[in-house]
Design a protein around this motif. Structure first.
Motif, short mmCIF file in Angstrom:
data_model
loop_
_atom_site.label_atom_id
_atom_site.label_comp_id
_atom_site.label_asym_id
_atom_site.label_seq_id
_atom_site.Cartn_x
_atom_site.Cartn_y
_atom_site.Cartn_z
N GLN A 10 35.68 32.28 45.54
CA GLN A 10 35.86 31.49 44.32
C GLN A 10 37.01 30.50 44.46
O GLN A 10 37.16 29.60 43.65
CB GLN A 10 36.11 32.42 43.13
CG GLN A 10 34.96 33.34 42.81
CD GLN A 10 33.67 32.59 42.54
OE1 GLN A 10 33.67 31.61 41.79
NE2 GLN A 10 32.58 33.03 43.14
N GLY A 11 37.83 30.71 45.48
CA GLY A 11 38.92 29.81 45.80
C GLY A 11 38.87 29.45 47.27
O GLY A 11 37.91 29.80 47.98
N THR A 67 35.35 26.54 49.43
CA THR A 67 35.28 27.92 48.96
C THR A 67 34.25 28.75 49.74
O THR A 67 33.93 29.86 49.35
CB THR A 67 34.92 27.96 47.47
OG1 THR A 67 33.66 27.30 47.28
CG2 THR A 67 35.98 27.25 46.64
N ASP A 221 36.14 38.54 41.91
CA ASP A 221 37.07 37.43 42.02
C ASP A 221 38.49 37.93 41.84
O ASP A 221 38.87 38.39 40.76
CB ASP A 221 36.73 36.39 40.96
CG ASP A 221 37.66 35.18 41.00
OD1 ASP A 221 38.54 35.13 41.88
OD2 ASP A 221 37.49 34.29 40.16
N PRO A 222 39.34 37.90 42.89
CA PRO A 222 40.69 38.47 42.79
C PRO A 222 41.60 37.73 41.83
O PRO A 222 42.60 38.27 41.37
CB PRO A 222 41.22 38.38 44.23
CG PRO A 222 40.42 37.33 44.88
CD PRO A 222 39.06 37.37 44.24
N SER A 223 41.24 36.49 41.49
CA SER A 223 42.07 35.73 40.54
C SER A 223 41.90 36.24 39.12
O SER A 223 42.76 36.01 38.26
CB SER A 223 41.70 34.25 40.60
OG SER A 223 40.41 34.02 40.03
N GLY A 224 40.79 36.94 38.86
CA GLY A 224 40.52 37.43 37.52
C GLY A 224 40.03 36.37 36.56
O GLY A 224 39.79 36.64 35.38
N GLU A 225 39.84 35.15 37.05
CA GLU A 225 39.44 34.05 36.18
C GLU A 225 37.94 34.04 35.90
O GLU A 225 37.48 33.44 34.94
CB GLU A 225 39.86 32.71 36.80
CG GLU A 225 41.38 32.57 36.92
CD GLU A 225 41.77 31.28 37.60
OE1 GLU A 225 40.86 30.49 37.93
OE2 GLU A 225 42.98 31.05 37.79
N THR A 226 37.16 34.69 36.76
CA THR A 226 35.72 34.77 36.56
C THR A 226 35.25 36.20 36.80
O THR A 226 36.00 37.03 37.33
CB THR A 226 34.95 33.84 37.54
OG1 THR A 226 34.99 34.41 38.85
CG2 THR A 226 35.57 32.45 37.59
N GLU A 230 32.80 37.83 45.12
CA GLU A 230 32.96 37.15 46.39
C GLU A 230 32.31 38.00 47.47
O GLU A 230 32.24 39.24 47.34
CB GLU A 230 34.44 36.93 46.69
CG GLU A 230 35.13 36.04 45.67
CD GLU A 230 36.56 35.73 46.05
OE1 GLU A 230 36.98 34.57 45.87
OE2 GLU A 230 37.25 36.64 46.52
#
Length: 510
Positions: A10-11, A67, A221-226, A230
């Motif tokens: 995702q990034g 990505t 998604d490790p960012s937690g934004e979605t 992954e």
């Protein structure tokens, strides 16, 4: 044998692919490369000779945008190790744009080279079988989307829908899997492959015999934004564990997975009659002990090899003759520990390993291997002096390393040297992705065990039995058999002929 990894994130994925290649460095040290893709289909790529840490600078990493990406560290089995042009990934610009990395060895390269030139009208610029594979895939994918093979100009025109999307409409997973099915029909040998298709996603597939490993993993998604997932595919499971991915499963032999840019996973069996014959040499030497492949722990398999080897050692050496057991670091250490435990002998570390010298087996050229042995290992005389030592190694291939190590033990004061191999005698070429192409290079080919012992300079020589190795690896597994061709001469694909072996020996250099 090579190390491959692919990721849909995702990034930005460039750093994580780099980190994964560091963990896979033991699988190849000739060259390395990373390719990434942006959602609009633009590829970014950097590849160079040498180790991962040597090949990438900060400026290189900054250019690897996107990505989705893949990476490779190379151990040359086809082509030329010194050629930077043969470093992976390989790229073709149609259809859509494809970059591909590959672990394994194709065995019908002569036929494919002829077909690609005369039938598919594709140009090859190297002797790498990976270039063959990416062109076969590209041709079959083109057939899927046009229905007209290698003549896209004859296809009815349709509006494209974005950069990287061709004139035939959107590519779907069914078309991708149809292409892989035809790849399986055309290509022989071993291949675990990962490819990026510009503007669409990541494709991974494994040969119908599952000879080379390929493992699928996932994480949120490790960012937690979605709430999207992954995905990662890699040669070994340790890559996933290190990066916080959950191992989903090994790809099945003949299976393909396609992950689109939105992170949706599609899977299909693309082979007609798939059978699982994983390479036994992965468990003997190639893989890291902290990996699990095909559901089998490499470390535990090596422990079991040691248990069975101990029984054979007891049968073929005088009782009470051995004072101490020592491993040849690092891959033989689990087996050596079990040999010592089973025989009730003292276990000692007599060799100090220089961590800054690569794995000697996968170095190109006999002269380079021989020179590197003493740079890599140093015998500590305090552990050898006046002792009857039993040295355990994972395998004996060319005999170059073993001969040097035995002499080092004698120079350090060993009273006698017994040498034992956790693998059986390597008597046949390995044509599925390990650089053992010529029978005359193999110290065991055409020799009895006493003759090999004399050649190596040891007092006693003990090898693992073929059936014991098979049983040690497969114990507790539902896998029925392994590729053990370098030990028993049985080539599981059924397409390796004596004429092919003679051709390989005539074209490869040691």
């Amino acid at each position: 044998m090579c190390g491959i990894v692919g990721m849909v994130g995702q990034g930005p994925v460039n750093q994580e692919i780099y980190d994964a290649l560091l963990l896979l460095q033991h699988r190849g040290q000739d060259s390395t490369g990373i390719a990434t893709a942006e959602p609009n289909g633009v590829f970014h790529q950097h590849k160079a000779r040498g180790m991962v840490r040597e090949a990438f600078r900060t400026r290189d990493m900054r250019t690897l945008l996107g990505t989705i990406g893949l990476g490779h560290c190379r151990y040359a089995t086809k082509g030329t190790a010194s050629s930077e042009e043969e470093a992976q990934p390989f790229y073709v610009n149609a259809p859509y744009g494809i970059v591909l990395v590959h672990n394994g060895n194709l065995t019908n390269t002569r036929e494919l080279t002829d077909e690609l030139f005369h039938r598919d009208r594709r140009h090859l610029n190297t002797s790498s079988d990976t270039e063959l594979l990416v062109n076969v895939l590209a041709n079959e994918l083109q057939t899927s989307v046009t229905g007209l093979g290698s003549h896209p100009s004859e296809a009815p025109c349709a509006d494209g829908d974005g950069v990287g999307r061709g004139a035939w409409g959107r590519l779907d997973a069914d078309q991708v899997f149809e292409a892989v099915t035809r790849v399986h029909e055309r290509v022989e040998g071993s291949y675990a492959a990962i490819a990026l298709i510009a503007g669409y996603g990541l494709l991974a597939f494994r040969d119908p015999f599952g000879i080379r490993p390929l493992i699928l993993g996932t994480r949120k998604d490790p960012s937690g934004e979605t709430d999207r997932y992954e995905w990662i595919v890699s040669s070994e499971s340790l890559v996933m564990e290190n990066a916080g991915f959950e191992v989903v499963r090994d790809l099945l032999p003949g299976e393909a997975v396609f992950i689109d840019l939105d992170g949706h996973l599609h899977t299909r069996q693309c082979a007609v009659d798939p059978k699982l014959f994983p390479c036994s040499f992965e468990y003997v030497y190639l893989a890291r002990p902290d990996s699990v492949m095909n559901g089998i722990s490499v470390y535990e398999a090596r422990l079991r090899m040691g248990e069975r080897l101990a029984e054979t050692i007891a049968q073929h050496t005088p009782e009470g003759f051995i004072d101490v057991v020592m491993p040849i670091p690092d891959s033989s250490r689990p087996a050596a520990m079990q040999v010592a435990r089973k025989l009730g002998l003292e276990y000692r570390e007599g060799f100090y390993k220089n961590r800054y010298v690569g794995r000697t087996f996968i170095m190109p050229g006999q002269s380079v291997r021989k020179k590197s042995v003493r740079q890599k290992l140093n015998a500590m005389s305090s552990e050898f002096k006046g002792k009857n030592v039993l040295l355990i190694d994972d395998s004996i291939v060319r005999g170059t390393t073993s001969r040097e190590i035995i002499q080092m033990a004698r120079d350090a004061g060993a009273k006698s040297v017994t040498f034992a191999s956790a693998a059986p005698p390597v008597r046949f070429p390995h044509v599925y992705g390990i650089n053992m192409p010529s029978r005359h290079e193999l110290v065991a080919h055409g020799r009895t065990i006493p003759e090999i012992a004399e050649e190596l300079g040891c007092d006693y020589l003990v090898y693992q039995e073929v059936d014991d190795l098979r049983d040690a690896i497969l114990e507790g597994s539902d896998i029925e058999d392994l590729d053990m061709s370098c030990f028993d001469g049985r080539y599981v694909t059924g397409t390796v002929t004596e004429e092919y072996l003679e051709w390989v020996e005539g074209t490869q250099t040691s």
